[in-house]
Design an enzyme around this catalytic site. Structure first.
Site, PDB file in Angstrom:
ATOM      1  N   LYS A  13       2.735 -82.521 -23.922  1.00  8.63           N
ATOM      2  CA  LYS A  13       2.012 -82.836 -24.382  1.00  8.63           C
ATOM      3  C   LYS A  13       2.213 -83.644 -25.845  1.00  8.63           C
ATOM      4  O   LYS A  13       2.913 -85.235 -26.469  1.00  8.63           O
ATOM      5  CB  LYS A  13       0.169 -82.660 -24.643  1.00  8.63           C
ATOM      6  N   ARG A 130       4.423 -68.994 -32.528  1.00 13.76           N
ATOM      7  CA  ARG A 130       3.401 -69.398 -32.277  1.00 13.76           C
ATOM      8  C   ARG A 130       2.101 -68.030 -31.789  1.00 13.76           C
ATOM      9  O   ARG A 130       2.126 -67.820 -30.585  1.00 13.76           O
ATOM     10  CB  ARG A 130       2.788 -70.225 -31.582  1.00 13.76           C
TER      11      ARG A 130
END
Length: 189
Positions: A13, A130
């Site tokens: 995305k 992350r």
């Protein structure tokens, strides 16, 4: 154009929003990045939630997005990445759009198999460090997506907005598919 991108973690995305943002000259508004950029001291509880693969509270996200969409660069359109993530957010956003006499143009659903997603997230975890992409949280993120975000597809299908895109190919190939779907010129690499 006002476009929402929906897909599981690792579907691409953010990458596709960045590419399409340049093509359309509208901002890419990624709530994940906005949440990760919060001052850790002020928003410690939210960081703890998202670092473990959970969602930030709906009310907090709705307020954050409304504030961002009120900025001048969003007047002519935007690409939403990571919002809405729940039916509560989708219904509230529908109401905000109605109140401002605006409408969504499309909801792009990036479809990718679980095997491809896991590999992408492992790689991203290594490259970007992350916490929410750590292996112990990947399956939990998928479970949460299936329970809380996937139902948005039915919500937006009823409105005739969903366009399914095969997101498993290279970033350029997926971008070309999106451009064809939106009837935009395909950029040449």
């Amino acid at each position: 154009m006002r476009i929402i991108f929906i897909g599981p973690p690792g579907a691409g995305k953010g990458t596709q929003c960045e590419l399409l943002s340049k093509a359309l000259n509208v901002p890419h508004i990624g709530t994940g990045g906005m949440l990760r950029a919060l001052d850790a001291q002020c928003e410690n509880q939210i960081h703890l939630r998202i670092d473990r693969g959970h969602f930030a509270p709906d009310e907090f996200v709705l307020e954050m997005v409304a504030k961002r969409l009120s900025q001048p660069d969003s007047e002519l359109g935007y690409l939403l990445d990571g919002f809405p993530r729940t039916l509560v957010q989708a219904n509230a956003f529908d109401e905000q759009l109605r109140d401002s006499a605006m409408k969504l143009d499309h909801v792009l659903h990036l479809r990718v198999t679980a095997e491809v997603l896991v590999e992408r997230l492992r790689k991203r975890s290594e490259e970007e460090n992350r916490a929410d992409d750590a292996e112990e949280f990947i399956r939990e993120r998928f479970r949460i997506y299936d329970v809380r975000t996937a139902p948005l597809l039915d919500h937006y299908r009823k409105q005739g907005l969903v366009r399914d895109i095969d997101g498993a190919d290279t970033a350029d190939a997926v971008h070309a598919s999106i451009c064809r779907c939106l009837e935009l010129p395909v950029r040449q690499s």
